[in-house]
Design an enzyme around this catalytic site. Sequence first.
Site, mmCIF file in Angstrom:
data_model
loop_
_atom_site.group_PDB
_atom_site.id
_atom_site.type_symbol
_atom_site.label_atom_id
_atom_site.label_comp_id
_atom_site.label_asym_id
_atom_site.label_seq_id
_atom_site.Cartn_x
_atom_site.Cartn_y
_atom_site.Cartn_z
ATOM 1 N N ASP A 150 68.963 61.573 -1.949
ATOM 2 C CA ASP A 150 67.569 61.148 -2.075
ATOM 3 C C ASP A 150 66.666 62.373 -2.189
ATOM 4 O OD1 ASP A 150 67.581 62.188 0.434
ATOM 5 O OD2 ASP A 150 66.785 60.429 1.432
ATOM 6 N N ASP A 204 72.415 50.830 -0.004
ATOM 7 C CA ASP A 204 72.764 51.848 0.994
ATOM 8 C C ASP A 204 72.133 51.523 2.329
ATOM 9 O OD1 ASP A 204 70.490 53.975 1.902
ATOM 10 O OD2 ASP A 204 70.021 53.224 -0.096
ATOM 11 N N CYS A 234 92.890 42.167 8.670
ATOM 12 C CA CYS A 234 92.227 43.401 8.220
ATOM 13 C C CYS A 234 93.262 44.515 8.092
ATOM 14 C CB CYS A 234 91.131 43.811 9.203
ATOM 15 S SG CYS A 234 90.308 45.363 8.782
ATOM 16 N N CYS A 275 92.642 48.370 12.777
ATOM 17 C CA CYS A 275 93.250 47.059 13.032
ATOM 18 C C CYS A 275 94.772 47.102 12.917
ATOM 19 C CB CYS A 275 92.681 46.020 12.054
ATOM 20 S SG CYS A 275 90.962 45.578 12.410
ATOM 21 N N HIS A 302 86.613 50.685 10.952
ATOM 22 C CA HIS A 302 86.709 49.244 10.712
ATOM 23 C C HIS A 302 85.474 48.711 9.983
ATOM 24 C CE1 HIS A 302 87.387 44.952 11.245
ATOM 25 N NE2 HIS A 302 86.115 44.886 11.647
#
Length: 463
Positions: free
Chosen positions: A177, A373, A411, A416, A442
């Site tokens: 940015d 974002d 997952c 996981c 995760h």
Amino acid sequence: MRPAAACAPLLAVRRPIAAQSSLPLASASACCCTTTSTTTTPHPPDQPPLALPKKKEKKRKVKFDPMTLPPSAEIFPSYERKDFFRFELLHQSKKEGSRARVGRLHTPHGIVNTPGFVAVATNGALKAVDHDWGNEAGQELTFCNTYHLLLQPGPDVIKACGGLHKFINRNRPIITDSGGFQVFSLAHGSVFDELNMKSRGNKHKSEASSVLKITEEGCLFRSYRDGRKVLLTPESSVQAQKAYGSDIIIPLDELHPYHIDPDALLRCVLRSHRWEARSLNEHLKDVKQQAMYAVIHGGVDPALRKASCEYLTSLPFDGFAVGGALGKDREELVEVLKVTMPHLPVEKPNHLLGIADEPSIWAGSALGVDTFDSCFPTRIARHGTLLTKEGPVYIRKQVHKEDLRPLEEGCECFTCRRHSRAYLHHLYRACEPLSATLLTIHNMQYMNGLMARIRGTIMNNEL
């Protein structure tokens, strides 16, 4: 205090009087001095009479008119498609009323599938997670912050290290940015809290988050790291992003608060347009295989949003980011997108700045947003909140103390596959740093899995 307009006639009268002060010394003496001598010593014929030094006229600053229009599109070259950057539209949803689409963003460092989630790596780092972990979680595009990198380690250091990709050891696309959001958010909100927290124990703590002056040239502020004054201008922001070598760069714009009167909002939009035109001009001097997205402004005013789209899309930008004040809640955000998205060219990519909660992603994707974002998914992970298809899991709760299940059944993330809720609960309650890493992995995997599901839904014309 007397208004400037009322003082103008007085200033006009005083100018001739001031001019008389430069009379020669001899003439002045003849008018106001007497002498007892009957003889005078004339000046030598080859030498001029002595004179008083002329007073230096003060240069009066001309006040810039905030209603000045930005430069015409005619002064810029027409847009030419880049070999190193292009948007490929794969599918437009056939569902009635939908603008949802699936595409591919081709960049010098790889492909980004859209709609896509963009993780925020403020200082060039995904909080608590190495970029390799991010890659494994499917993170294709990462957002880095010009403001923070400008203050530490600085553009020169990053350039000397081979650019941002080499510096942070990331071989996938990066967007940076302008730094404007942080500068204009210094006085309040999460940015203020973050910087004050970082400045604890620093002798410049009282100077942290200090915006000193905002002018047409740019924004002068005081660094929260060492107290030095820094001037951020459209040109300096682009130059910093050139040093970073990011794939997509964003021009400097003025961020206004949500509560603002219509006249002030118009002035803000006009300044943003002028700054973005200056940024684009600086960018085009040396493109360096970088794309530049314009930032659409206008607050929640439909007419200004449309006008912003019309002006900025007439300039040779490579894509467009929807920014500025996006509303006080999700309903207003959706209304802003409904007004904005139809006025953006379908052949170029777009991005929604700073928004990536799940309901907003679904709504934005249906309206044609390509990338989103936010630091939200990684931030809440560090605070013990996990995203799952069944809803959020709060790992700090005692119910997980002896739970041997993974965070989410099915997952495939590293966390996981290897660890139980009981172990993650223990790590979090024990304040182990590993907790932040495993929980963040995760949530990143979940967000990228969510985007894959959304793309599938669009391909099936269900969104």
